[in-house]
Design a protein around this motif. Sequence first.
Motif, short mmCIF file in Angstrom:
data_model
loop_
_atom_site.label_atom_id
_atom_site.label_comp_id
_atom_site.label_asym_id
_atom_site.label_seq_id
_atom_site.Cartn_x
_atom_site.Cartn_y
_atom_site.Cartn_z
N UNK A 107 37.41 -16.56 -53.50
CA UNK A 107 38.53 -16.79 -54.35
C UNK A 107 37.85 -16.09 -55.72
N UNK A 108 36.77 -16.30 -56.13
CA UNK A 108 36.23 -15.92 -57.34
C UNK A 108 35.71 -14.56 -57.32
N UNK A 109 35.47 -13.78 -56.00
CA UNK A 109 35.25 -12.28 -56.27
C UNK A 109 36.46 -11.55 -55.92
N UNK A 110 37.41 -12.17 -55.22
CA UNK A 110 38.44 -11.28 -54.79
C UNK A 110 39.26 -10.49 -55.95
N UNK A 111 39.49 -10.94 -56.86
CA UNK A 111 40.30 -10.13 -57.98
C UNK A 111 39.63 -8.93 -58.35
N UNK A 112 38.34 -8.80 -58.39
CA UNK A 112 37.56 -7.62 -58.43
C UNK A 112 37.72 -6.55 -57.57
N UNK A 113 38.22 -6.64 -56.29
CA UNK A 113 38.45 -5.83 -55.23
C UNK A 113 39.79 -5.59 -54.96
N UNK A 114 40.78 -5.90 -55.70
CA UNK A 114 42.06 -5.47 -55.41
C UNK A 114 42.18 -4.22 -55.57
N UNK A 115 43.10 -3.55 -54.80
CA UNK A 115 43.36 -1.84 -54.90
C UNK A 115 43.67 -1.49 -56.30
N UNK A 116 44.39 -2.09 -57.11
CA UNK A 116 44.67 -1.79 -58.36
C UNK A 116 43.68 -1.75 -59.30
N UNK A 117 42.68 -2.76 -58.97
CA UNK A 117 41.31 -2.94 -59.60
C UNK A 117 40.51 -1.84 -59.58
N UNK A 118 40.21 -1.45 -58.25
CA UNK A 118 39.31 -0.60 -57.82
C UNK A 118 39.60 0.92 -58.31
N UNK A 119 41.03 1.18 -58.18
CA UNK A 119 41.33 2.34 -58.70
C UNK A 119 40.87 2.80 -60.04
N UNK A 120 40.62 1.83 -61.00
CA UNK A 120 40.18 2.12 -62.20
C UNK A 120 38.90 2.66 -62.36
N UNK A 121 38.02 2.56 -61.07
CA UNK A 121 36.53 3.25 -61.30
C UNK A 121 36.56 4.43 -60.53
N UNK A 122 37.51 5.46 -60.29
CA UNK A 122 37.49 6.67 -59.76
C UNK A 122 36.72 7.69 -60.76
N UNK A 123 36.42 7.47 -61.92
CA UNK A 123 35.75 8.08 -63.00
C UNK A 123 34.46 7.84 -62.60
N UNK A 124 34.06 6.70 -62.44
CA UNK A 124 32.72 6.11 -61.95
C UNK A 124 32.11 6.75 -60.91
N UNK A 125 32.90 6.77 -59.89
CA UNK A 125 32.54 7.41 -58.40
C UNK A 125 32.49 8.64 -58.51
N UNK A 126 33.33 9.59 -59.17
CA UNK A 126 33.35 10.93 -59.29
C UNK A 126 32.13 11.54 -60.25
N UNK A 127 31.90 11.00 -61.22
CA UNK A 127 30.63 11.04 -62.16
C UNK A 127 29.50 10.96 -61.29
N UNK A 128 29.21 9.77 -60.60
CA UNK A 128 28.13 9.54 -59.69
C UNK A 128 27.78 10.90 -58.67
N UNK A 129 28.91 11.24 -58.00
CA UNK A 129 28.96 12.23 -57.17
C UNK A 129 28.61 13.70 -57.68
N UNK A 130 28.98 13.88 -58.86
CA UNK A 130 28.76 15.10 -59.59
C UNK A 130 27.10 15.25 -60.06
N UNK A 131 26.74 14.05 -60.58
CA UNK A 131 25.37 14.01 -61.13
C UNK A 131 24.35 14.36 -59.71
N UNK A 132 24.96 13.49 -58.40
CA UNK A 132 24.08 13.77 -57.34
C UNK A 132 24.16 15.33 -56.98
N UNK A 133 25.24 16.08 -57.24
CA UNK A 133 25.31 17.57 -56.81
C UNK A 133 24.44 18.20 -57.99
#
Length: 451
Positions: A107-133
């Motif tokens: 219950x404590x952790x669940x709100x951080x993993x709701x679809x609407x919440x994780x969508x906020x981190x698309x920039x973090x994800x793509x930034x990390x992929x581009x740094x790897x490339x």
Amino acid sequence: MDTLDTYVGLARRRPPGPAGPVDMPAMRRAPLDFLAELARRYGDITMHQADGDTVYTLNRPEWARHVLRDNGANYTKKRTPDDFMLRPLLGNGLLTSNGPEWAAQRHMCAPAFRPAEVARFDTVIVDAAERMLAAWRPAIASGQPLAVDHHLTALTLAVITRAILGANIEGVGEGFGRAVDDVNRFIGHYIPAEDPDPADTAQRHRDYRRGRAFLDAVTRTLISARRATGTDEANLLNTMMTSHHIVSDTDLRDQVLTIVMAGHETTAKSLTWTLYLLDRHPEEAAKVYGEVDRVLAGRRATAADYPRLEACRRAVQEAMRLYPPVWLTSRRATGPDVVGGYDVAPGTLVCVSQWMLHRHPEYWDRPDAYLPDRFADTTSLPSHLYLPFGGGDRICIGQHFAMLEATLVLATIAQHVRLTLVPGHPVVPEALVTLRPKHGMRMVAGPRETQ
């Protein structure tokens, strides 16, 4: 006479299986082969004796659903192999806790993993992929092989720590990957009885202690840094640090390390297997390349693109079918039950293997083939047949985050490079805590337009 005594007094119907205790060293050397041979010889529900345990293995989705969901209250993770392997590393975190304590943590952790919440981190994800490339550029220019599995581990570690914990530890990403490997080699070969190879185990134990110390140091550094900065940023680490469910530094360490480990390792392995399979199946890779060119048209991927990145998503889903990061789920019966017409005594260890379910010929057309388009319509799949994220109440809390991350990372890679397995490099699945390539995944990256 209590319930257990009454049950023991009854004539029990037991599944078929080997007459005596199994060869434990042989089973540990090749657990996937062991599971396949059990099913071939005895059917979809089997029983064997291992290290003093009575073990049932279930290879049908309706039985998996019964144990993991419908009668899940009768089954616990306590005293299972998963518990014995993971608890020394993760303590009493979300993966290892049980009952009301687990429910409170979830219950404590669940709100951080709701679809609407994780969508906020698309920039973090793509930034990390581009740094790897960007880090790959010298290898792309020279044709030098890349340890793709380790690079992806560093990437997914950077993403989970930044997105969910609000920290940046990219500088230790590759070291973290090596530490995870050392830890997995030891706990994945958990030996509760007499050790058949003390010298080998002693070395793995030394590696484990070193890896565990490294992971522990990174985790405690994350916590200390957050306390020092005192940021009010909305993320899971801040939530945990202010929760009444966290009553000690040890509790906080257990939760943070659990989220870090579970939140990066399985996604890294899923991407590793996806890139390998796309190289082996150029017709499927062409679908991915065509899609990213059409959908993204040269721009960066975002969460809004996720619904249209269907080929990318299916490529990952099918890779997780063939090579499920979590290849076995175990529970221990707390009370009597009946599964598949067979009696389950209290204390029985009950196992559901994703490796077997995902390749069951009764449910999958050409089960050993890589056919991502089979996920174009999943409405006809029986419940609990496809379990890359587990099932029941304890289904992976981060499944939405993992699928968004894997899809966007794959799309970003496919925009820029084509990866080819180093000729002659052996690719063998090794079933430790997660299903990983035993010899790593060494691939050569080259610009798409030149290949």
